[in-house]
Design a protein around this motif. Structure first.
Motif, short mmCIF file in Angstrom:
data_model
loop_
_atom_site.label_atom_id
_atom_site.label_comp_id
_atom_site.label_asym_id
_atom_site.label_seq_id
_atom_site.Cartn_x
_atom_site.Cartn_y
_atom_site.Cartn_z
N LYS A 29 -6.57 -42.95 -5.30
CA LYS A 29 -6.86 -42.56 -3.84
C LYS A 29 -5.48 -42.83 -3.01
N ASN A 30 -4.64 -43.67 -3.80
CA ASN A 30 -3.23 -43.89 -3.10
C ASN A 30 -2.33 -42.88 -3.42
N GLY A 31 -2.66 -41.74 -4.32
CA GLY A 31 -1.68 -40.68 -4.67
C GLY A 31 -1.05 -40.90 -5.81
N ASP A 32 -1.15 -42.02 -6.61
CA ASP A 32 -0.44 -42.23 -7.77
C ASP A 32 -1.17 -41.48 -8.99
N VAL A 33 -0.50 -41.11 -9.75
CA VAL A 33 -1.16 -40.26 -10.99
C VAL A 33 -0.58 -40.80 -12.45
N LYS A 34 -1.72 -40.94 -13.18
CA LYS A 34 -1.09 -42.06 -14.35
C LYS A 34 -1.82 -41.16 -15.72
N GLU A 35 -1.16 -41.18 -16.72
CA GLU A 35 -1.94 -40.88 -17.99
C GLU A 35 -2.23 -41.99 -18.94
N SER A 52 1.24 -50.63 -21.07
CA SER A 52 0.65 -51.31 -20.30
C SER A 52 -0.84 -52.14 -20.86
N GLU A 53 -1.35 -53.16 -20.19
CA GLU A 53 -2.65 -53.84 -20.84
C GLU A 53 -3.69 -52.82 -20.09
N THR A 54 -4.89 -52.98 -20.82
CA THR A 54 -6.14 -52.38 -20.16
C THR A 54 -6.66 -53.06 -19.00
N ALA A 55 -6.88 -52.20 -17.84
CA ALA A 55 -7.05 -52.57 -16.57
C ALA A 55 -8.60 -52.05 -16.37
N LYS A 56 -9.51 -52.80 -15.66
CA LYS A 56 -10.92 -52.35 -15.21
C LYS A 56 -10.85 -51.79 -13.65
N ILE A 57 -11.19 -50.61 -13.49
CA ILE A 57 -10.80 -49.96 -12.19
C ILE A 57 -12.23 -49.34 -11.85
N ALA A 58 -12.45 -49.66 -10.42
CA ALA A 58 -13.72 -49.35 -9.77
C ALA A 58 -13.45 -47.73 -9.32
N HIS A 59 -14.52 -47.03 -9.47
CA HIS A 59 -14.48 -45.67 -9.11
C HIS A 59 -13.98 -45.39 -7.67
N GLU A 60 -14.32 -46.52 -6.84
CA GLU A 60 -13.66 -46.36 -5.38
C GLU A 60 -12.27 -46.14 -5.39
N GLU A 61 -11.49 -46.57 -6.23
CA GLU A 61 -10.24 -46.55 -6.35
C GLU A 61 -9.56 -45.23 -6.71
N ILE A 62 -10.31 -44.44 -7.26
CA ILE A 62 -9.93 -43.30 -8.08
C ILE A 62 -10.60 -41.79 -7.24
N GLU A 63 -9.70 -40.98 -7.11
CA GLU A 63 -9.79 -39.74 -6.65
C GLU A 63 -10.25 -38.88 -7.61
N HIS A 64 -10.07 -38.70 -8.90
CA HIS A 64 -10.24 -37.68 -9.67
C HIS A 64 -9.75 -38.23 -11.38
#
Length: 218
Positions: A29-35, A52-64
């Protein structure tokens, strides 16, 4: 004129297990795009970017999220959770499918090869794709829901198919509500030009959206 877009096998396709790992692209959502490697975990994902290490990310932080022909969208702007859909038609307006297994018994898994149209209406421009298919013990074990996604709009369900049972009627009214700004498309629908009994309703919907993108999309 017949629009041969997707084989019947594609219409019976069930999405891969939600917990499976896939290489994909995450737009935050902040505009960053990562593969990286994406593993969906309900309302969160496990994401591993290269180096990078595996990160747990909530859906609220993701646009797509995009992994192959599987993409994650919100059903509405107010929804916190991203839902998984298979993209049947790409373009400014998209046709999406969401497949549900009903509780009729055990699930069977195999692989099928089918044709997917690249973006033009000619059969020669299709490509062969092989992917995992999950089926119930009988044809009554699958429900396929079809959605149209237009730019800047919420997803709109336009058709529901209960495999092995009676089709849900009334999709034309919903299609006309979503794509009614294209008079040529509606005229062709009223004449029955998109109907193709060999490939079924999913292929008919795909042909309609393809036509809209090529002839009417702004």
């Amino acid at each position: 004129m017949k629009f041969k877009t997707l084989s019947l096998v594609a219409l019976l396709l069930i999405l891969s297990n939600l917990s499976a790992q896939h290489k994909g692209t995450v737009t935050f959502k902040n505009g960053d795009v990562k593969e990286g490697i994406v593993e969906n975990k309900g309302s969160k994902i496990l994401f591993t970017a290269e180096g990078s290490e595996t990160a747990k990310i909530a859906h609220e932080e993701i646009e797509h999220i995009k992994t192959g022909d599987i993409e994650y969208f919100r059903t509405s702007a107010k929804s916190k959770k991203l839902e998984e859909y298979q993209v049947m038609v790409y373009g400014s307006t998209m046709l999406l499918a969401k497949n549900i297994q009903t509780n009729y018994g055990s699930i069977q898994t195999d692989y099928d090869t089918y044709s997917v149209q690249s973006g033009n209406l000619t059969a020669s421009q299709t490509k062969q794709v092989s992917r995992r298919v999950v089926r119930g013990p009988s044809t009554r074990g699958t429900i396929i829901k079809y959605f149209i996604k237009k730019p800047g709009s919420d997803l709109e369900q336009v058709y529901r198919l209960v495999v092995g049972d009676v089709d849900w009627i009334g999709y034309k009214k919903k299609i006309k509500k979503q794509l009614g700004d294209c008079k040529a498309l509606i005229d062709k629908m009223n004449k029955g030009d998109f109907k193709d009994g060999e490939y079924g309703k999913g292929a008919e919907l795909a042909a309609i959206v393809l036509y809209y993108n090529q002839k009417c999309s702004k």
